[in-house]
Design a protein around this motif. Structure first.
Motif, PDB file in Angstrom:
ATOM      1  N   SER A  61       2.634 -14.809   5.602  1.00 15.60           N
ATOM      2  CA  SER A  61       3.039 -14.990   7.103  1.00 15.60           C
ATOM      3  C   SER A  61       3.764 -16.355   7.370  1.00 15.60           C
ATOM      4  N   GLN A  62       4.539 -16.191   8.320  1.00 23.35           N
ATOM      5  CA  GLN A  62       5.621 -17.283   8.099  1.00 23.35           C
ATOM      6  C   GLN A  62       5.560 -18.102   9.799  1.00 23.35           C
ATOM      7  N   GLY A  63       4.572 -17.880  10.370  1.00 24.04           N
ATOM      8  CA  GLY A  63       4.327 -18.842  11.740  1.00 24.04           C
ATOM      9  C   GLY A  63       3.203 -19.486  11.647  1.00 24.04           C
ATOM     10  N   ALA A 100      -6.555 -18.028   4.966  1.00 22.81           N
ATOM     11  CA  ALA A 100      -5.124 -17.759   4.292  1.00 22.81           C
ATOM     12  C   ALA A 100      -5.688 -16.827   3.310  1.00 22.81           C
ATOM     13  N   GLY A 101      -4.443 -15.834   3.164  1.00 16.08           N
ATOM     14  CA  GLY A 101      -4.455 -14.869   1.833  1.00 16.08           C
ATOM     15  C   GLY A 101      -3.318 -15.458   1.050  1.00 16.08           C
ATOM     16  N   GLN A 102      -2.331 -14.631   0.847  1.00 18.31           N
ATOM     17  CA  GLN A 102      -1.144 -14.973   0.112  1.00 18.31           C
ATOM     18  C   GLN A 102      -0.067 -15.989   0.805  1.00 18.31           C
ATOM     19  N   GLY A 135      -5.830  -9.228  14.224  1.00 16.70           N
ATOM     20  CA  GLY A 135      -6.458 -10.303  14.791  1.00 16.70           C
ATOM     21  C   GLY A 135      -5.982 -11.656  14.396  1.00 16.70           C
ATOM     22  N   TYR A 136      -4.944 -11.928  13.234  1.00 19.24           N
ATOM     23  CA  TYR A 136      -4.492 -12.890  12.695  1.00 19.24           C
ATOM     24  C   TYR A 136      -5.614 -14.106  12.575  1.00 19.24           C
ATOM     25  N   GLY A 137      -6.670 -13.577  11.833  1.00 24.38           N
ATOM     26  CA  GLY A 137      -7.489 -14.562  11.453  1.00 24.38           C
ATOM     27  C   GLY A 137      -8.210 -15.204  12.635  1.00 24.38           C
ATOM     28  N   GLY A 178     -12.862 -14.286  12.896  1.00 24.52           N
ATOM     29  CA  GLY A 178     -13.820 -14.492  11.873  1.00 24.52           C
ATOM     30  C   GLY A 178     -13.088 -14.044  10.526  1.00 24.52           C
ATOM     31  N   ILE A 179     -13.961 -14.466   9.728  1.00 21.29           N
ATOM     32  CA  ILE A 179     -13.484 -14.091   8.082  1.00 21.29           C
ATOM     33  C   ILE A 179     -13.886 -12.768   7.598  1.00 21.29           C
ATOM     34  N   ILE A 180     -12.835 -12.063   7.561  1.00 22.78           N
ATOM     35  CA  ILE A 180     -12.952 -10.811   6.832  1.00 22.78           C
ATOM     36  C   ILE A 180     -13.543 -10.808   5.427  1.00 22.78           C
ATOM     37  N   LEU A 181     -14.950 -10.227   5.015  1.00 19.18           N
ATOM     38  CA  LEU A 181     -15.181 -10.513   3.781  1.00 19.18           C
ATOM     39  C   LEU A 181     -15.068  -9.464   2.759  1.00 19.18           C
TER      40      LEU A 181
HETATM   41  C1  LIG Z   1       8.960 -11.094   1.540  1.00 15.88           C
HETATM   42  C2  LIG Z   1       7.899 -10.509   2.709  1.00 15.88           C
HETATM   43  C3  LIG Z   1       8.035  -9.158   2.813  1.00 15.88           C
HETATM   44  C4  LIG Z   1       7.213  -8.575   3.898  1.00 15.88           C
HETATM   45  N1  LIG Z   1       7.147  -7.134   3.961  1.00 15.88           N
HETATM   46  C5  LIG Z   1       6.295  -6.577   5.068  1.00 15.88           C
HETATM   47  C6  LIG Z   1       6.264  -5.190   5.277  1.00 15.88           C
HETATM   48  O1  LIG Z   1       7.128  -4.333   4.518  1.00 15.88           O
HETATM   49  N2  LIG Z   1       5.506  -4.711   5.959  1.00 15.88           N
HETATM   50  C7  LIG Z   1       4.787  -5.301   6.898  1.00 15.88           C
HETATM   51  O2  LIG Z   1       4.368  -4.840   7.809  1.00 15.88           O
HETATM   52  N3  LIG Z   1       4.819  -6.656   6.594  1.00 15.88           N
HETATM   53  C8  LIG Z   1       5.624  -7.129   5.794  1.00 15.88           C
HETATM   54  N4  LIG Z   1       5.255  -8.757   5.536  1.00 15.88           N
HETATM   55  C9  LIG Z   1       4.647  -9.641   6.413  1.00 15.88           C
HETATM   56  C10 LIG Z   1       3.051  -9.467   5.525  1.00 15.88           C
HETATM   57  O3  LIG Z   1       2.617  -8.334   5.585  1.00 15.88           O
HETATM   58  C11 LIG Z   1       2.203 -10.416   6.271  1.00 15.88           C
HETATM   59  O4  LIG Z   1       2.876 -11.651   6.493  1.00 15.88           O
HETATM   60  C12 LIG Z   1       0.846 -10.410   5.752  1.00 15.88           C
HETATM   61  O5  LIG Z   1      -0.062 -11.095   6.491  1.00 15.88           O
HETATM   62  C13 LIG Z   1       0.958 -10.916   4.221  1.00 15.88           C
HETATM   63  O6  LIG Z   1      -0.271 -11.048   3.574  1.00 15.88           O
HETATM   64  P1  LIG Z   1      -0.963 -12.339   3.009  1.00 15.88           P
HETATM   65  O7  LIG Z   1      -1.859 -12.031   2.100  1.00 15.88           O
HETATM   66  O8  LIG Z   1       0.035 -13.279   2.562  1.00 15.88           O
HETATM   67  O9  LIG Z   1      -1.618 -12.895   4.520  1.00 15.88           O
HETATM   68  P2  LIG Z   1      -1.438 -14.406   5.124  1.00 15.88           P
HETATM   69  O10 LIG Z   1      -0.201 -14.912   5.298  1.00 15.88           O
HETATM   70  O11 LIG Z   1      -2.152 -15.376   4.052  1.00 15.88           O
HETATM   71  O12 LIG Z   1      -2.352 -14.435   6.485  1.00 15.88           O
HETATM   72  C14 LIG Z   1      -2.038 -13.476   7.266  1.00 15.88           C
HETATM   73  C15 LIG Z   1      -2.879 -13.541   8.575  1.00 15.88           C
HETATM   74  O13 LIG Z   1      -4.229 -13.027   8.090  1.00 15.88           O
HETATM   75  C16 LIG Z   1      -5.432 -13.811   8.333  1.00 15.88           C
HETATM   76  N5  LIG Z   1      -6.214 -13.544   7.150  1.00 15.88           N
HETATM   77  C17 LIG Z   1      -5.960 -13.551   5.853  1.00 15.88           C
HETATM   78  N6  LIG Z   1      -7.025 -13.121   5.162  1.00 15.88           N
HETATM   79  C18 LIG Z   1      -8.057 -13.203   6.257  1.00 15.88           C
HETATM   80  C19 LIG Z   1      -9.426 -12.842   5.809  1.00 15.88           C
HETATM   81  N7  LIG Z   1     -10.020 -12.548   4.812  1.00 15.88           N
HETATM   82  N8  LIG Z   1     -10.114 -12.382   6.986  1.00 15.88           N
HETATM   83  C20 LIG Z   1      -9.504 -12.810   8.205  1.00 15.88           C
HETATM   84  N9  LIG Z   1      -8.383 -13.109   8.539  1.00 15.88           N
HETATM   85  C21 LIG Z   1      -7.360 -13.468   7.478  1.00 15.88           C
HETATM   86  C22 LIG Z   1      -4.697 -15.185   8.378  1.00 15.88           C
HETATM   87  O14 LIG Z   1      -5.377 -16.040   8.906  1.00 15.88           O
HETATM   88  C23 LIG Z   1      -3.217 -15.138   9.056  1.00 15.88           C
HETATM   89  O15 LIG Z   1      -3.435 -15.048  10.292  1.00 15.88           O
HETATM   90  C24 LIG Z   1       6.414  -9.507   4.750  1.00 15.88           C
HETATM   91  C25 LIG Z   1       6.252 -10.879   4.402  1.00 15.88           C
HETATM   92  C26 LIG Z   1       7.069 -11.319   3.462  1.00 15.88           C
HETATM   93  C27 LIG Z   1       7.110 -12.780   3.192  1.00 15.88           C
END
Ligand SMILES: Cc1cc2nc3c(=O)[nH]c(=O)nc-3n(C[C@H](O)[C@H](O)[C@H](O)COP(=O)(O)OP(=O)(O)OC[C@H]3O[C@@H](n4cnc5c(N)ncnc54)[C@H](O)[C@@H]3O)c2cc1C
Lengths: 481, 194
Positions: free
Chosen positions: A77-79, A72-74, A193-195, A198-201
């Motif tokens: 994502s919503q699914g 998880a990052g922030q 790759g939706y996590g 592996g873990i991207i370091l």
């Molecule tokens: C209000 C809002 C606005 C948005 N606007 C845009 C936009 O303008 N353009 C756009 O393209 N998208 C947009 N998004 C979507 C957003 O880019 C994605 O949901 C993005 O993944 C959010 O980053 P996050 O840090 O919250 O990732 P998370 O939701 O925490 O993670 C997303 C995916 O990345 C994987 N992941 C996270 N960190 C790592 C890591 N270190 N190693 C491996 N895998 C990892 C997770 O397992 C998960 O599958 C928006 C979403 C919201 C809610």
């Protein structure tokens, strides 16, 4: 005495009301969910990522205990991409150091939990800026490259184009350096790759120069937009960033638009404008207005009129690239129980834009969906990521809906979204995967024909399916057939 | 009569502080990334409160009402300032200020409560006092939550500032009532003597 009774009764009544108002599962602090607040589940534990060795041991332990790992990052994502029932969630947000900045080659290396804001704060003083990112700067780099994000920049393609290399901690505990030249096969898999690989370091990103833009807003009928964009925006190399909005106001529903262009400007020195803006003005009135937008038709009209007037009024304003890439977001925050603002995004081939907007409008109307706004971005064709959403030059329509979280509300939303996705797919379009998983398995497969390869490779690199999340479970089908 | 103004004014104070306090804690925690840094902000508060109490003590009997007013105004200023704070050191400064306000408020309220009651007959008054101030903070904190949900924590800070201003006004009313009484009493003494 009577006064006291009234006062204490009032307090108790307020508390009881609040208890019931907030008793839905989406408000349960002991369950884990994401920004959507859909599908809250119990997880084994949430672990904060701190050190590389800690993460390696964590994977070892998980393997031993037969636990699944989600990353998880922030969590925007919503699914269900960031958690899995009874699994371990690795929260990467604390793994966020800036490791190095190479000013000469315009590169930065950061730990994957760093946000765009962290990066902007680190590079702004050197006159550098992020190349591609979302509109907001709150997301982590790891989360953004794992969904291959895209934004307002119309010259640099999607995120994958701005990644130089990264290090990936794999299911077997090995760490691989991944770039176009090393372990190149993993590059387009783990990016987008939706996590699951592996873990991207840490990640090395390509940067651009910070620049000064003048922002101009123009209104037009939706029917003129494609011509406008292709003839006046795309052909003008000085326009670096672009975003448009379609009206959801009743009087001009989907027939009016305004477009905002960020055009290179040399009339004044960049330094005058390069200080990073830190506060978001007008949050409280903005939040109130957005609440009216959610609740009433007249609120939608008011919001559209004020927005159009405000941006038109602001035309000619100068802004640095770094400041343009930190859009306001706090006014849209919404945590009310029982309903949530959910995004859905459709990628539509340029020529099909009008036709799709019309078809979508019909569905939104007949299903009576609460559509709060639509923004339009442009994405260049980019077939590099295995799960590529931009198989040709596309317009991305980002739609924000207010949706009840009840099961009835959810199934209504699901069948409505499926109708919209059908319209997108039938026009050669796709939809964006980080959002709620309303589309069916068949629709997923039609929109992402490379899914077979993606899941095959997933099993090849992670045969035990250590990296797991709800999104994967939903769309992997009966394994990689 | 004065006791009820004391209760009114201090219920407003607990309304203002109760509304913001739990959320203020969250706000502070979000500033510092470690708990020790967060602890420090509170230590600063207690240091200023303890130190200033020693300076206030000899003046308390004479000036307790003014101190209550000063405390409410100080808190109001702090509430107005918080949304604009951009550095941790300013938070510490505001903690210092709020420590001073806290000493003035806590000491005066106790002193006045004692003044307005007589030994042997304090139970009911203290019970009243406790009831109203506690219920006020309970209602405040629930409403505060709704206000942040719908608007922002900054709006809550401003709202709290407004209630602090109202509490300062209530103390001023109490002071006026007190003065009125004193002059009536003075006149009575005069006429008896004359
Ligand atoms: C209000 C809002 C606005 C948005 N606007 C845009 C936009 O303008 N353009 C756009 O393209 N998208 C947009 N998004 C979507 C957003 O880019 C994605 O949901 C993005 O993944 C959010 O980053 P996050 O840090 O919250 O990732 P998370 O939701 O925490 O993670 C997303 C995916 O990345 C994987 N992941 C996270 N960190 C790592 C890591 N270190 N190693 C491996 N895998 C990892 C997770 O397992 C998960 O599958 C928006 C979403 C919201 C809610």
């Amino acid at each position: 005495m009577a006064k006291k009774t009234i006062a204490i009764t009032l307090l108790i009544a307020l508390s009881v009301i609040t208890y019931f108002r907030t008793s839905s599962a989406d408000q349960n602090p002991y369950l884990v969910t994401d920004y959507s607040r859909l599908h809250p589940v119990k997880v084994e534990r949430v672990v904060k990522g701190k050190e590389e060795t800690q993460l390696i041991h964590l994977l070892q332990d998980a393997r031993k205990q037969h636990l699944k790992v989600s990353i998880a990052g922030q969590r925007h994502s919503q699914g269900g991409h960031t958690y899995y029932k009874d699994g371990i969630v690795v929260d990467m947000t604390g793994y966020n150091r800036i490791l190095s900045i190479d000013r000469e080659h315009k590169k930065i290396t950061v730990q994957a939990g760093a946000t765009w804001e962290d990066i902007q704060e680190a590079v702004n003083r050197y006159g550098l800026a992020v190349r591609t990112m979302q509109s907001q700067n709150t997301f982590t780099v790891g989360g953004s490259i794992s969904v291959n994000a895209h934004g307002r920049d119309i010259r640099n393609g999607s995120m994958i184009k701005s990644v130089d290399s990264f290090r990936l901690l794999m299911a077997d505990g090995q760490i691989k350096q991944v770039s176009h030249s090393e372990n190149a096969e993993l590059f387009p898999l783990a990016l987008g790759g939706y996590g699951l690989f592996g873990i991207i370091l840490d990640v090395t990103l390509l940067l651009d120069d910070d620049e000064l833009y003048s922002v101009n807003t123009e209104t037009m009928p939706t029917a003129d937009y494609v011509r406008y964009f292709m003839q006046e925006v795309k052909t003008n190399p000085d326009i670096r960033m672009h975003i448009a909005r379609i009206s959801v106001s009743r009087g001009s529903f989907l027939t009016e638009m305004f477009a905002k262009n960020y055009t290179l400007d040399h009339s004044e020195p960049l330094e005058k404008y390069s200080k990073l803006t830190v506060r978001e003005p007008w949050t409280a009135p903005g939040k109130l207005l957005f609440q009216l937008n959610r609740s009433f038709d007249w609120g939608k009209t008011l919001t559209w009129d004020l927005q159009t007037a405000f941006f038109t009024e602001e035309s000619g304003e100068l802004i640095s690239r770094n400041n343009a890439m930190r859009a306001a977001w706090q006014f849209m925050e919404y945590d009310q129980p029982d309903s949530s603002d959910l995004l859905q995004e459709y990628f539509i081939p340029v020529r099909q834009f009008d036709d799709f907007v019309e078809a979508m409008g019909k569905i939104v109307r007949s299903e009576n969906l609460n559509l709060l706004n639509i923004t339009v971005r442009y994405v260049n064709e980019d077939n590099e990521a295995v799960l590529s959403y931009a198989k040709q030059d596309m317009f991305a329509l980002v739609c924000l809906f207010n949706v009840p979280l009840s099961s009835k509300g959810q199934s209504h939303m699901e069948q409505s979204v499926r109708q919209i996705v059908d319209e997108a797919i039938s026009r050669g379009g796709t939809y964006y995967l980080p959002y709620a998983g309303y589309p069916s398995l068949e629709q997923f497969r039609a929109a992402y024909p490379e899914y077979r390869l993606f899941f095959q490779k997933k099993l090849q690199y992670d045969p035990g399916e250590l990296f797991m999340n709800t999104f994967y479970e939903q769309y992997k089908g009966g394994g990689a057939e | 009569m004065n006791l009820s103004w004391l209760i009114r004014s201090q219920s407003l104070v607990t309304l203002a502080s109760g509304m913001i306090y739990p959320y203020y804690l969250l706000f502070l925690k979000n500033l510092g990334n470690s708990y020790s840094k967060y602890g420090l902000a509170f230590a600063v508060f207690t240091i200023s409160s303890a130190l200033v109490s020693q300076w206030l003590a000899p003046r308390l009997d004479r000036y307790s009402q003014r101190m209550l007013i000063a405390s409410s105004m100080g808190m109001m200023a702090a509430m107005l300032a918080f949304p604009w704070v951009m550095s941790y050191s300013v938070v510490l400064l505001l903690q210092l200020l709020m420590g001073i306000c806290n000493a003035m408020q806590k000491m005066s309220e106790r002193q006045l409560l004692a003044d307005y009651t007589i030994p042997g007959g304090r139970g009911a008054a203290i019970g009243n006092y406790h009831f109203w101030t506690t219920v006020a903070s309970g209602i405040a904190v629930v409403l505060g939550g709704y206000l942040i949900d719908w608007l922002t924590i900054n709006v809550l800070f401003y709202f709290s500032a407004l209630v602090y201003a109202a509490s300062a006004w209530a103390v001023w009313r109490m002071q006026k009532a007190d003065r009125g009484k004193e002059s009536v009493q003075a006149q009575k003494t005069k006429s008896v003597n004359g």
